[in-house]
Design an enzyme around this catalytic site. Structure first.
Site, PDB file in Angstrom:
ATOM      1  N   ARG A   1      24.136  32.698  76.404  1.00  0.00           N
ATOM      2  CA  ARG A   1      25.500  32.414  76.542  1.00  0.00           C
ATOM      3  C   ARG A   1      26.381  32.963  75.378  1.00  0.00           C
ATOM      4  O   ARG A   1      25.853  33.244  74.258  1.00  0.00           O
ATOM      5  CB  ARG A   1      25.903  31.006  76.425  1.00  0.00           C
ATOM      6  CG  ARG A   1      27.191  30.602  76.181  1.00  0.00           C
ATOM      7  CD  ARG A   1      27.675  29.221  76.144  1.00  0.00           C
ATOM      8  NE  ARG A   1      27.680  28.660  77.535  1.00  0.00           N
ATOM      9  CZ  ARG A   1      28.203  27.598  78.282  1.00  0.00           C
ATOM     10  NH1 ARG A   1      28.644  26.627  77.414  1.00  0.00           N
ATOM     11  NH2 ARG A   1      28.022  27.282  79.327  1.00  0.00           N
TER      12      ARG A   1
ATOM     13  N   LYS B   1      24.315  37.613  60.405  1.00  0.00           N
ATOM     14  CA  LYS B   1      23.994  38.759  59.499  1.00  0.00           C
ATOM     15  C   LYS B   1      24.602  40.143  59.985  1.00  0.00           C
ATOM     16  O   LYS B   1      24.280  40.915  59.569  1.00  0.00           O
ATOM     17  CB  LYS B   1      22.451  38.726  59.278  1.00  0.00           C
ATOM     18  CG  LYS B   1      21.846  37.295  58.534  1.00  0.00           C
ATOM     19  CD  LYS B   1      20.324  37.675  58.284  1.00  0.00           C
ATOM     20  CE  LYS B   1      19.726  36.153  58.052  1.00  0.00           C
ATOM     21  NZ  LYS B   1      18.285  36.500  57.925  1.00  0.00           N
TER      22      LYS B   1
ATOM     23  N   HIS C   1      29.752  32.744  85.161  1.00  0.00           N
ATOM     24  CA  HIS C   1      28.716  31.618  84.879  1.00  0.00           C
ATOM     25  C   HIS C   1      27.994  31.207  86.181  1.00  0.00           C
ATOM     26  O   HIS C   1      28.232  30.214  86.656  1.00  0.00           O
ATOM     27  CB  HIS C   1      29.577  30.463  84.317  1.00  0.00           C
ATOM     28  CG  HIS C   1      28.927  29.429  83.698  1.00  0.00           C
ATOM     29  ND1 HIS C   1      27.500  29.256  83.686  1.00  0.00           N
ATOM     30  CD2 HIS C   1      29.198  28.145  82.981  1.00  0.00           C
ATOM     31  CE1 HIS C   1      27.094  28.143  83.029  1.00  0.00           C
ATOM     32  NE2 HIS C   1      28.245  27.785  82.544  1.00  0.00           N
TER      33      HIS C   1
ATOM     34  N   ARG D   1      25.640  20.731  78.582  1.00  0.00           N
ATOM     35  CA  ARG D   1      24.943  20.871  79.876  1.00  0.00           C
ATOM     36  C   ARG D   1      24.167  21.956  80.339  1.00  0.00           C
ATOM     37  O   ARG D   1      22.986  21.866  80.776  1.00  0.00           O
ATOM     38  CB  ARG D   1      26.113  20.607  81.037  1.00  0.00           C
ATOM     39  CG  ARG D   1      26.234  19.069  81.375  1.00  0.00           C
ATOM     40  CD  ARG D   1      27.510  19.024  81.984  1.00  0.00           C
ATOM     41  NE  ARG D   1      28.457  19.372  80.710  1.00  0.00           N
ATOM     42  CZ  ARG D   1      29.054  18.246  80.134  1.00  0.00           C
ATOM     43  NH1 ARG D   1      28.936  17.100  80.251  1.00  0.00           N
ATOM     44  NH2 ARG D   1      29.801  18.860  79.072  1.00  0.00           N
ATOM     45  N   THR D   2      24.913  22.994  79.853  1.00  0.00           N
ATOM     46  CA  THR D   2      24.146  24.244  80.517  1.00  0.00           C
ATOM     47  C   THR D   2      22.703  24.577  79.475  1.00  0.00           C
ATOM     48  O   THR D   2      21.723  24.823  80.191  1.00  0.00           O
ATOM     49  CB  THR D   2      24.859  25.496  80.279  1.00  0.00           C
ATOM     50  OG1 THR D   2      26.185  25.171  81.077  1.00  0.00           O
ATOM     51  CG2 THR D   2      24.370  26.782  80.874  1.00  0.00           C
TER      52      THR D   2
HETATM   53  C1  NCD Z   1      31.857  25.406  81.477  1.00  0.00           C
HETATM   54  C2  NCD Z   1      31.826  26.589  80.693  1.00  0.00           C
HETATM   55  O1  NCD Z   1      30.859  26.630  79.693  1.00  0.00           O
HETATM   56  O2  NCD Z   1      32.301  27.741  81.526  1.00  0.00           O
HETATM   57  N1  NCD Z   1      31.028  24.289  81.233  1.00  0.00           N
HETATM   58  C3  NCD Z   1      29.836  24.186  81.505  1.00  0.00           C
HETATM   59  O3  NCD Z   1      28.748  25.024  81.436  1.00  0.00           O
HETATM   60  N2  NCD Z   1      29.600  23.255  82.375  1.00  0.00           N
HETATM   61  C4  NCD Z   1      33.431  24.827  81.646  1.00  0.00           C
HETATM   62  C5  NCD Z   1      34.085  24.597  80.284  1.00  0.00           C
HETATM   63  O4  NCD Z   1      33.726  24.866  79.350  1.00  0.00           O
HETATM   64  O5  NCD Z   1      35.170  24.270  80.685  1.00  0.00           O
END
Ligand code: NCD
Length: 304
Positions: free
Chosen positions: A101, A80, A129, A51-52
């Site tokens: 991320r 690397k 997040h 999703r993100t």
């Molecule tokens: C979450 C995350 O990555 O922290 N997912 C997301 O970004 N919607 C929650 C999760 O991974 O449980």
């Protein structure tokens, strides 16, 4: 130049403007189809995501911009041995904005120090997040009608769940919020959050183990997945993973207008039988993620 590393990098008033813009985009998406023409978003994902990453990319494409990036550390020069600092220095000359991320807490902050383009934290380890938080707040504001006067239950992995930490950090700034923190002893919120955020700001909260007992009190229930990838040993994960399973029976104890949120992905913690309950809004929540990221990209690129 502004970076978004923590959910509180936006003031309450900036956040309110962001949510208003997201709502305007929902009402009239066509109006924004070209506002980022010629701009590029880089997505640097050193950890899995559906999703993100895709909602960031959809957001930029919806704004008429372009996207580039990688979706795993293995396929980047991190494999690397390249540092985040060196990577971002280079990406700064390839793109206009980036979302990162990383499994290490603080990596997006390090990136922002070495970057000449806006950096957005798309999740750093078990820490924060912020864009999930903005998504959650848009969901709550739109579907509940308010961001104050709420009893908010968080259930599951409150220790490693970065979405929980971020949303708590953001919500303590609204009036009359009461948190009900529902978890097994081993997965309680980190001490820094209890001491420096909740206690330091005199926030009303309770920590409980039993979900059924508190169900009738909640206006919102934020369910979370037990974060398998952050455990040191698999036995603990297996022992704790199914501590909570939200099902029809438990939903009968809840208020008629209590909303169930979940950042997704779901594993076992919400039975699929709940999906058709009008109070289950997690798929709608995922949809809102695109609009709020469109609004954020526009604000950071100063086209709004
Ligand atoms: C979450 C995350 O990555 O922290 N997912 C997301 O970004 N919607 C929650 C999760 O991974 O449980």
């Amino acid at each position: 130049m502004k970076h978004i590393i923590s959910p509180t990098d936006l003031t309450v008033s900036e956040l309110s403007d962001l949510l208003i813009l997201a709502e305007e985009i929902i009402q009239n998406p066509k109006k924004y189809y070209n506002v980022c023409q010629g701009k590029k978003l880089a997505t640097l994902f050193y950890e899995p995501s559906t999703r993100t990453r895709l909602s960031f990319e959809a957001a930029m494409l919806n704004l008429g911009g372009n996207i580039l990036g990688f979706s795993s550390a293995d396929s980047s020069s991190a494999a690397k041995g390249e540092s985040v600092a060196d990577t971002i220095r280079v990406i700064s000359s390839y793109a206009d904005i980036c979302a990162i991320r990383h499994p290490k807490e603080g990596a997006p902050l390090v990136a922002s120090i070495h970057s000449s383009i806006p950096v957005i934290n798309a999740g750093d380890g078990g820490h924060n997040h912020p864009t999930q938080t903005f998504t959650d707040l848009l969901t709550i504001k739109n579907l509940k009608g308010r961001l104050n006067n709420l009893t908010v239950g968080f259930c599951g992995d409150l220790k490693f769940g970065r979405t929980v930490h971020s949303l708590i950090n953001a919500m303590v700034r609204y009036d009359n919020i009461h948190f009900v923190l529902i978890s097994p002893e081993e997965l309680k919120i980190p001490t820094y959050l209890r001491e420096e955020v909740l206690n330091a700001n005199n926030i009303s909260y309770q920590e409980v183990r039993n979900l059924e007992a508190v169900m009738p009190d909640l206006d919102l229930l934020y369910m979370t997945r037990v974060q398998k990838e952050r455990f040191f040993n698999e036995e603990d994960y297996i022992r704790l993973k199914d501590t909570y399973i939200l099902d029809t029976k438990k939903m009968q104890l809840a208020k008629e207008d209590m909303l169930v949120l979940h950042p997704l992905p779901r594993v076992n913690e919400i039975s699929t039988e709940i999906d058709s309950d009008p109070r289950a809004v997690y798929f709608k929540q995922a949809e809102y993620g695109v609009y709020v990221r469109m609004a954020l990209i526009m604000k950071l690129l100063e086209v709004a």
